[in-house]
Design a protein around this motif. Structure first.
Motif, PDB file in Angstrom:
ATOM      1  N   PRO A 107       0.805  -1.224   0.000  1.00 49.08           N
ATOM      2  CA  PRO A 107       0.000   0.000   0.000  1.00 49.08           C
ATOM      3  C   PRO A 107       0.833   1.267   0.000  1.00 49.08           C
ATOM      4  CG  PRO A 107      -0.945  -1.621   1.491  1.00 49.08           C
ATOM      5  CD  PRO A 107       0.374  -2.180   1.025  1.00 49.08           C
ATOM      6  N   MET A 108       1.938   1.278   0.740  1.00 48.17           N
ATOM      7  CA  MET A 108       2.759   2.489   0.772  1.00 48.17           C
ATOM      8  C   MET A 108       3.377   2.766  -0.583  1.00 48.17           C
ATOM      9  SD  MET A 108       2.240   3.587   3.715  1.00 48.17           S
ATOM     10  CE  MET A 108       3.339   4.944   3.474  1.00 48.17           C
ATOM     11  N   GLU A 109       3.847   1.728  -1.251  1.00 48.50           N
ATOM     12  CA  GLU A 109       4.443   1.912  -2.580  1.00 48.50           C
ATOM     13  C   GLU A 109       3.388   2.343  -3.580  1.00 48.50           C
ATOM     14  OE1 GLU A 109       8.055  -1.378  -2.400  1.00 48.50           O
ATOM     15  OE2 GLU A 109       6.012  -2.030  -2.845  1.00 48.50           O
ATOM     16  N   TRP A 110       2.200   1.779  -3.438  1.00 43.35           N
ATOM     17  CA  TRP A 110       1.138   2.137  -4.364  1.00 43.35           C
ATOM     18  C   TRP A 110       0.768   3.608  -4.233  1.00 43.35           C
ATOM     19  CZ3 TRP A 110      -3.679   4.201  -4.321  1.00 43.35           C
ATOM     20  CH2 TRP A 110      -4.465   3.988  -5.451  1.00 43.35           C
ATOM     21  N   LEU A 111       0.658   4.076  -2.983  1.00 49.93           N
ATOM     22  CA  LEU A 111       0.298   5.473  -2.773  1.00 49.93           C
ATOM     23  C   LEU A 111       1.369   6.416  -3.285  1.00 49.93           C
ATOM     24  CD1 LEU A 111      -1.349   5.364   0.748  1.00 49.93           C
ATOM     25  CD2 LEU A 111      -2.426   5.982  -1.407  1.00 49.93           C
ATOM     26  N   ALA A 112       2.618   6.025  -3.120  1.00 45.34           N
ATOM     27  CA  ALA A 112       3.710   6.891  -3.581  1.00 45.34           C
ATOM     28  C   ALA A 112       3.689   7.035  -5.088  1.00 45.34           C
ATOM     29  CB  ALA A 112       5.052   6.321  -3.128  1.00 45.34           C
ATOM     30  N   ALA A 113       3.188   5.990  -5.779  1.00 46.41           N
ATOM     31  CA  ALA A 113       3.173   6.020  -7.235  1.00 46.41           C
ATOM     32  C   ALA A 113       1.853   6.497  -7.809  1.00 46.41           C
ATOM     33  CB  ALA A 113       3.469   4.612  -7.784  1.00 46.41           C
ATOM     34  N   HIS A 147     -19.600   4.333   0.240  1.00 46.31           N
ATOM     35  CA  HIS A 147     -19.005   3.402   1.193  1.00 46.31           C
ATOM     36  C   HIS A 147     -17.574   3.110   0.752  1.00 46.31           C
ATOM     37  CE1 HIS A 147     -20.302   0.656  -2.025  1.00 46.31           C
ATOM     38  NE2 HIS A 147     -19.354  -0.169  -1.603  1.00 46.31           N
ATOM     39  N   TRP A 148     -16.790   2.575   1.673  1.00 48.11           N
ATOM     40  CA  TRP A 148     -15.430   2.194   1.305  1.00 48.11           C
ATOM     41  C   TRP A 148     -15.233   0.713   1.576  1.00 48.11           C
ATOM     42  CZ3 TRP A 148     -11.840   0.096   4.682  1.00 48.11           C
ATOM     43  CH2 TRP A 148     -12.069   0.250   6.038  1.00 48.11           C
ATOM     44  N   LEU A 149     -14.301   0.157   0.805  1.00 46.77           N
ATOM     45  CA  LEU A 149     -14.009  -1.267   0.978  1.00 46.77           C
ATOM     46  C   LEU A 149     -12.580  -1.548   0.549  1.00 46.77           C
ATOM     47  CD1 LEU A 149     -14.233  -2.384  -2.188  1.00 46.77           C
ATOM     48  CD2 LEU A 149     -16.660  -2.267  -1.677  1.00 46.77           C
ATOM     49  N   THR A 150     -12.090  -2.679   0.998  1.00 44.74           N
ATOM     50  CA  THR A 150     -10.753  -3.147   0.630  1.00 44.74           C
ATOM     51  C   THR A 150     -10.916  -4.373  -0.258  1.00 44.74           C
ATOM     52  OG1 THR A 150      -9.829  -2.339   2.704  1.00 44.74           O
ATOM     53  CG2 THR A 150      -8.536  -3.965   1.477  1.00 44.74           C
ATOM     54  N   THR A 151     -10.467  -4.263  -1.494  1.00 45.79           N
ATOM     55  CA  THR A 151     -10.611  -5.374  -2.434  1.00 45.79           C
ATOM     56  C   THR A 151      -9.366  -6.228  -2.520  1.00 45.79           C
ATOM     57  OG1 THR A 151      -9.901  -3.920  -4.240  1.00 45.79           O
ATOM     58  CG2 THR A 151     -12.269  -4.092  -3.832  1.00 45.79           C
ATOM     59  N   ASP A 152      -8.239  -5.683  -2.033  1.00 46.15           N
ATOM     60  CA  ASP A 152      -6.972  -6.397  -2.118  1.00 46.15           C
ATOM     61  C   ASP A 152      -6.121  -5.970  -0.929  1.00 46.15           C
ATOM     62  OD1 ASP A 152      -4.271  -7.194  -2.771  1.00 46.15           O
ATOM     63  OD2 ASP A 152      -4.906  -7.430  -4.849  1.00 46.15           O
ATOM     64  N   ALA A 153      -5.546  -6.926  -0.225  1.00 48.31           N
ATOM     65  CA  ALA A 153      -4.776  -6.605   0.972  1.00 48.31           C
ATOM     66  C   ALA A 153      -3.557  -5.762   0.660  1.00 48.31           C
ATOM     67  CB  ALA A 153      -4.353  -7.897   1.680  1.00 48.31           C
ATOM     68  N   LEU A 154      -3.069  -5.820  -0.574  1.00 46.71           N
ATOM     69  CA  LEU A 154      -1.885  -5.053  -0.947  1.00 46.71           C
ATOM     70  C   LEU A 154      -2.234  -3.755  -1.661  1.00 46.71           C
ATOM     71  CD1 LEU A 154       0.498  -7.904  -2.147  1.00 46.71           C
ATOM     72  CD2 LEU A 154       0.446  -6.724   0.062  1.00 46.71           C
ATOM     73  N   MET A 155      -3.493  -3.394  -1.674  1.00 47.04           N
ATOM     74  CA  MET A 155      -3.932  -2.144  -2.288  1.00 47.04           C
ATOM     75  C   MET A 155      -4.652  -1.312  -1.231  1.00 47.04           C
ATOM     76  SD  MET A 155      -3.049  -2.307  -5.531  1.00 47.04           S
ATOM     77  CE  MET A 155      -4.139  -1.316  -6.513  1.00 47.04           C
ATOM     78  N   PRO A 156      -4.611   0.016  -1.363  1.00 47.62           N
ATOM     79  CA  PRO A 156      -5.322   0.854  -0.390  1.00 47.62           C
ATOM     80  C   PRO A 156      -6.826   0.716  -0.560  1.00 47.62           C
ATOM     81  CG  PRO A 156      -4.469   2.191  -2.166  1.00 47.62           C
ATOM     82  CD  PRO A 156      -3.903   0.822  -2.371  1.00 47.62           C
ATOM     83  N   PRO A 157      -7.595   0.952   0.483  1.00 48.85           N
ATOM     84  CA  PRO A 157      -9.053   0.896   0.354  1.00 48.85           C
ATOM     85  C   PRO A 157      -9.563   2.002  -0.562  1.00 48.85           C
ATOM     86  CG  PRO A 157      -8.410   1.803   2.466  1.00 48.85           C
ATOM     87  CD  PRO A 157      -7.155   1.311   1.822  1.00 48.85           C
ATOM     88  N   THR A 158     -10.705   1.755  -1.185  1.00 45.65           N
ATOM     89  CA  THR A 158     -11.256   2.703  -2.143  1.00 45.65           C
ATOM     90  C   THR A 158     -12.700   3.022  -1.797  1.00 45.65           C
ATOM     91  OG1 THR A 158     -11.926   0.897  -3.611  1.00 45.65           O
ATOM     92  CG2 THR A 158      -9.758   1.895  -4.000  1.00 45.65           C
TER      93      THR A 158
END
Length: 671
Positions: free
Chosen positions: A5-11, A212-223
């Motif tokens: 998640p941290m790498e995803w947010l940075a990119a 609403h928000w949800l998490t679809t993937d443990a390695l991705m941030p919630p959307t």
């Protein structure tokens, strides 16, 4: 390899961060040297792209003093506003708290003076307060609390306000944007002039949507996702709709007002908690992630079509036609929104100021034949074609004539280090597909050249106004500023000084803040600002709404030395007293209609002055449905005329030799 998640947010591209490595900096430097060398061989005809980071001091006009004796003084207590403030229950703890409030200044009870709509915050007994001006009949401007008498009991996190006659009964209704549910207040002004409001939000269908928000993937941030949580998602993951700017306008020229609502971001802690705490923000300083809009996903704006005919309360109904009408601004974090008449037809267009995302201009066009939505009009995103593409962090919007050419321009305020944007209206000759030529409208951004760049860049701009504070006939500019997060106090946003610009003519402005009174040298956490002649002494006063702070009334103390003004109040369908028998009590007869987007034109001393009466604007605020014209040294206007916003309005002949003072212009609708 999958990103954390941290790498995803940075990119993530929505963060709008560009990191230059040492190699990239070297390559960039070589590129600049190459461009500079190439530039010596280019002719002047190539115009460089404007940079907000590099400014030439020569581009700024020198500071000048305003008209001798022209000052603004703080008269908040004297006018009865002591103790009135925007109050948050827990102070400013995140971006949810930092962007409100707007303010309203308009004649609600139709007694010919200007009343106040205050958005008082989540800690107040009511989220909306109505204060009536006692200028008429007492002769002295003074506000009294009429909230309870008006029947208002709503509590909530109000953000902005706009006004319009939604039911065509001749009085002004109010729409209030909020977090978690908007509010529509229908005016019930009776024949004796007693004012009350009724909450018709649910009946009209304009409370807003669910998220609403949800998490679809443990390695991705919630959307965030539109709609209420599905059964598989815990109820606590429901998100409020975060509505901000609003504006009424008759999109299809059918005689009733439609509604545009700007929405901001889906805020939830599970999102910002993943953001790295040591990330530098846009000004290269640390700031808590919960104040940064760019890390949160945007919420879709909404366009509501008025489908009621105004004959009864049961017919008050709005339909969400956002997608069907072409309102497609998925990436926009909406702040300001305004219906404006850009191309001179009967169908108003929409301009939206987006924070940390590009602004959008929706052009009102005819719907295609056989459109399944049943709409006669729709909107096309023509932002680039009209020259209104602004990639900065837009906040407020103002409409006025900056360069005195009798065409109406647009001003938007932005985040710090970006400066305000001034779009001047132009027409250029273009060749059509059939070979014919036509003059097509567009806008030319001239903020830096106009003298706004250097002065506005250090601040976070919010409410903005075109207004003729010195009655010389040119429209000047006022901007309210304030930082977006706490600095000194842990519970309040940091204040900044406001800015007053005097119009020098030909689209040039000078910062005269330091010479216009001690009240403008103070700092405020300004958000919404409005201008109007509160005390009816012939000049425009200012009201500032502060975030988590008191409302401020700045009285214009313009010397009365022969600079008169003309104020024109315009209504299509005012409540006018009909003829009654001698001795009978006065009565009021409704005449249907509204004056939103009417153009008021005055010819004076060889100049043509134009004002557009808009719903909403500044920043989340509503100003008077009045047009103020400074007449310079002249005692009267040569001619006054009104261009009505609907073809169904009965046309009135121009009025000649109109003396300075106040005049009301009204016309009924053709039936």
């Amino acid at each position: 390899m999958r990103r954390s998640p941290m790498e995803w947010l940075a990119a993530d591209a929505t963060m709008r961060r560009v990191r230059l490595t040492s190699d990239a900096r070297l390559a960039f430097g070589l590129l600049l040297l190459s461009v500079a060398a190439l530039g010596t061989f280019l002719f002047v005809g190539f115009r460089p792209l404007r940079s907000r980071a590099l400014r030439s001091p020569a581009a700024e006009p020198p500071p000048i003093a305003p008209l001798a004796g022209t000052t603004f003084g703080d008269a908040t207590d004297a006018i009865g506003l002591s103790g009135w403030r925007h109050e948050l229950q827990h102070g400013v703890r995140s971006i949810l708290d930092a962007v409100a409030p707007g303010i309203g200044l308009l004649d609600l009870d139709q007694d010919s003076d200007l009343d106040l709509v205050l958005l008082t915050g989540s800690a107040a007994p009511t989220g909306v307060a109505i204060l009536l001006n006692q200028l008429v009949p007492s002769g002295k401007a003074h506000f009294v609390d009429a909230t309870a008498a008006c029947g208002i009991t709503w509590r909530g996190a109000a953000q902005g306000v706009c006004a319009g006659d939604i039911d065509a009964d001749g009085d002004l209704d109010l729409f209030v944007t909020a977090i978690g549910g908007n509010l529509l207040l229908q005016s019930e002004l009776n024949q004796e002039g007693e004012l009350s409001f009724r909450d018709v939000t649910a009946d009209a269908g304009v409370s807003g949507g669910r998220w609403h928000w949800l998490t679809t993937d443990a390695l991705m941030p919630p959307t965030a996702r539109p709609g209420g949580p599905p059964p598989s998602v815990p109820p606590e993951q429901e998100l409020p709709e975060f509505s901000t700017g609003c504006t009424f306008g008759d999109m299809d020229a059918d005689g009733d007002l439609d509604l545009y609502v700007a929405n901001y971001v889906s805020y939830f802690e599970a999102r910002w908690a993943l953001y790295s705490a040591d990330e530098a923000d846009r000004e290269e300083r640390r700031e808590p992630a919960r104040y940064k809009p760019q890390i949160f996903e945007s919420q879709d704006d909404r366009l509501y079509l008025n489908e009621g005919d105004g004959t009864s309360d049961d017919d008050l109904l709005f339909r969400d036609v956002s997608r069907a009408a072409g309102i497609d601004d998925d990436d926009g974090r909406g702040m300001g929104a305004l219906f404006v008449r850009v191309d001179g037809d009967d169908y108003p267009d929409i301009y939206v100021a987006n924070d940390t995302s590009d602004n959008v201009f929706f052009h009102n066009v005819k719907a295609e034949e056989g459109d399944r939505s049943g709409l006669r009009r729709r909107f096309a995103d023509t932002t680039v074609e009209f020259g209104l593409n602004d990639p900065n962090s837009g906040m407020g919007i103002a409409r006025g004539d900056a360069d005195g050419d009798a065409d109406l321009d647009l001003l938007t305020t932005n985040w710090r280090f970006q400066s305000a944007s001034l779009f001047l209206f132009r027409r250029e000759e273009r060749v059509r597909d059939d070979g014919s030529r036509s003059l097509e409208p567009f806008f030319d951004e001239r903020g830096d050249a106009a003298g706004l760049g250097g002065a506005t860049s250090p601040f976070v701009g919010w409410g903005c106004l075109f207004f003729d504070y010195d009655n010389d006939g040119d429209e000047d500019i006022f901007i309210g500023n304030g930082f977006t997060s706490p600095r000194q106090s842990p519970l309040a946003c940091s204040p900044e000084k406001p800015l007053l610009f005097q119009n020098l003519g030909a689209g040039r402005f000078a910062d005269v803040t330091a010479s216009a009174g001690n009240a403008l040298l103070r700092t405020y956490s300004a958000r919404g600002v409005v201008a109007g002649d509160v005390d009816q002494d012939g000049d425009l006063d200012l009201l500032l709404a502060q975030n988590h702070g008191p409302v401020v009334y700045l009285e214009n103390r313009l010397p009365h030395d022969g600079r008169p003004s003309l104020t024109v109040a315009v209504r299509i369908g005012a409540l006018r007293p009909p003829e009654v028998a001698p001795g009978a009590p006065p009565a009021r007869a409704p005449i249907r209609g509204d004056a939103t987007n009417a153009l008021v034109v005055v010819d004076v001393g060889g100049k043509k002055l134009v004002r557009e009466l808009v719903s909403g604007g500044s920043y989340l605020s509503q100003g008077p449905f009045e047009a103020h014209f400074g007449l310079g040294r002249l005692p009267r206007a040569d001619e006054l005329r009104v261009q009505w916003p609907t073809p169904r309005a009965r046309k009135l002949p121009p009025e000649a030799n109109v003396p300075a003072g106040r005049v009301a212009v009204e016309t009924p609708l053709e039936r």
